[in-house]
Design a protein around this motif. Structure first.
Motif, PDB file in Angstrom:
ATOM      1  N   LEU A  89       0.801  -1.219   0.000  1.00 21.87           N
ATOM      2  CA  LEU A  89       0.000   0.000   0.000  1.00 21.87           C
ATOM      3  C   LEU A  89       0.838   1.275   0.000  1.00 21.87           C
ATOM      4  N   LYS A  90       2.027   1.228   0.550  1.00 18.93           N
ATOM      5  CA  LYS A  90       2.860   2.428   0.615  1.00 18.93           C
ATOM      6  C   LYS A  90       3.538   2.720  -0.716  1.00 18.93           C
ATOM      7  N   LYS A  91       3.680   1.683  -1.525  1.00 19.80           N
ATOM      8  CA  LYS A  91       4.365   1.843  -2.812  1.00 19.80           C
ATOM      9  C   LYS A  91       3.585   2.767  -3.735  1.00 19.80           C
ATOM     10  N   GLU A  92       4.267   3.750  -4.283  1.00 18.25           N
ATOM     11  CA  GLU A  92       3.633   4.670  -5.225  1.00 18.25           C
ATOM     12  C   GLU A  92       3.517   3.976  -6.579  1.00 18.25           C
ATOM     13  N   ARG A  93       2.325   3.990  -7.131  1.00 20.27           N
ATOM     14  CA  ARG A  93       2.166   3.394  -8.442  1.00 20.27           C
ATOM     15  C   ARG A  93       0.972   4.020  -9.155  1.00 20.27           C
ATOM     16  N   CYS A  94       0.958   3.907 -10.471  1.00 23.48           N
ATOM     17  CA  CYS A  94      -0.167   4.355 -11.263  1.00 23.48           C
ATOM     18  C   CYS A  94      -1.134   3.185 -11.359  1.00 23.48           C
ATOM     19  N   TRP A  95      -2.297   3.318 -10.731  1.00 21.32           N
ATOM     20  CA  TRP A  95      -3.218   2.191 -10.665  1.00 21.32           C
ATOM     21  C   TRP A  95      -3.828   1.851 -12.011  1.00 21.32           C
ATOM     22  N   GLU A  96      -3.909   2.832 -12.914  1.00 17.20           N
ATOM     23  CA  GLU A  96      -4.425   2.516 -14.240  1.00 17.20           C
ATOM     24  C   GLU A  96      -3.411   1.697 -15.031  1.00 17.20           C
ATOM     25  N   ASP A  97      -2.124   2.019 -14.903  1.00 17.65           N
ATOM     26  CA  ASP A  97      -1.091   1.219 -15.563  1.00 17.65           C
ATOM     27  C   ASP A  97      -1.093  -0.199 -14.984  1.00 17.65           C
ATOM     28  N   TYR A  98      -1.240  -0.278 -13.668  1.00 19.75           N
ATOM     29  CA  TYR A  98      -1.301  -1.574 -12.975  1.00 19.75           C
ATOM     30  C   TYR A  98      -2.455  -2.402 -13.534  1.00 19.75           C
ATOM     31  N   TRP A  99      -3.604  -1.747 -13.740  1.00 19.79           N
ATOM     32  CA  TRP A  99      -4.791  -2.418 -14.255  1.00 19.79           C
ATOM     33  C   TRP A  99      -4.565  -2.928 -15.671  1.00 19.79           C
ATOM     34  N   ARG A 100      -3.924  -2.106 -16.485  1.00 18.82           N
ATOM     35  CA  ARG A 100      -3.717  -2.498 -17.883  1.00 18.82           C
ATOM     36  C   ARG A 100      -2.691  -3.622 -18.022  1.00 18.82           C
TER      37      ARG A 100
END
Length: 252
Positions: A89-100
């Motif tokens: 949860l602390k890791k910064e990430r782009c959730w849309e990229d993660y989804w794709r």
């Protein structure tokens, strides 16, 4: 605000499983396809009129990141608490990229093939009965949630529900058994209005080679109820999303 509090604020539940509509015993594949289905409903491209769509989408990404991590899921199952300090949860990430990354491009043929197999199947019937119970017979909510469904499918779906009621497989909710003709006509009127708006949007957007992209499929879902894109809600998760070169088969 922690993940569970955000779930409560945006989805009115603190249960990660209830939010996805699955049991605690759900397999990893079931968690994944349920995440796909729910996340599509709030995907920013798919819900442009919802000012909270982006925030909901991000929360769902975090939820899935927790449940897809064996260690984090075990902690949640045992304590009912999410480890907010975890790298997950602390890791910064782009959730849309993660989804794709999870759900690569789906083709138009994939969608049409799925719809052809899904409509009239035992799987469709099972999903329909679950929606009927969940929404206590409210056909507005049922038809807006059912996969591969347009207003033209309503008589067929109602017949399935009446049969299940007669067989005492589901309760006879008054919202269904006593629905007024006025409400039924209003639903048809909304569908007709959507169809007109869809045709106008289609002209404005213009469809070209992008037709086979997931983004275009989502747009087309808004453009034409008649072509079943309004039901796209994820019909294809495990069956047509490909990861690692292999086709994953799933319910939705």
């Amino acid at each position: 605000m922690g993940l569970l509090e955000k779930c409560e604020e945006l989805f009115q539940t603190t249960s990660l499983y209830d939010l996805l509509g699955i049991d605690r015993t759900a397999t990893d594949a079931e968690v994944r396809r349920s995440y796909y289905k729910v996340s599509l409903q709030v995907h920013p491209d798919r819900a442009p009129d919802d000012p909270l769509a982006t925030e909901k989408f991000q929360v769902l990404g975090k939820l899935y990141a927790v449940l897809s991590d064996a260690e984090q899921r075990a902690v949640y199952d045992e304590t009912g608490v999410v480890d907010e300090e975890s790298d997950t949860l602390k890791k910064e990430r782009c959730w849309e990229d993660y989804w794709r990354v999870l759900f690569p491009t789906i083709t138009l043929k994939d969608i049409l093939d799925f719809e052809k197999k899904y409509q009239g199947s035992a799987e469709e019937r099972e999903d329909l009965l679950k929606l009927y119970v969940k929404h206590e017979g409210d056909m507005d909510l049922i038809t807006s949630s059912a996969m591969c469904c347009t207003v033209e499918d309503e008589p067929r779906l109602c017949a399935i529900l009446r049969e299940a009621i007669e067989a005492e497989k589901v309760p006879a909710f008054p919202a269904f058994t006593k629905e007024s003709a006025k409400k039924t006509k209003a639903r048809r009127k909304r569908a007709d209005k959507e169809r007109v708006e869809a045709e106008e949007m289609q002209k404005e957007l213009g469809l070209g080679d992008e037709e086979d992209s997931l983004a275009m499929m989502i747009k087309q879902r808004k453009q034409s109820r008649e072509q079943n894109f309004n039901s796209f809600v994820s019909d294809l998760e495990a069956k047509y999303s490909k990861k690692g070169g292999k086709t994953r088969r799933g319910k939705k």
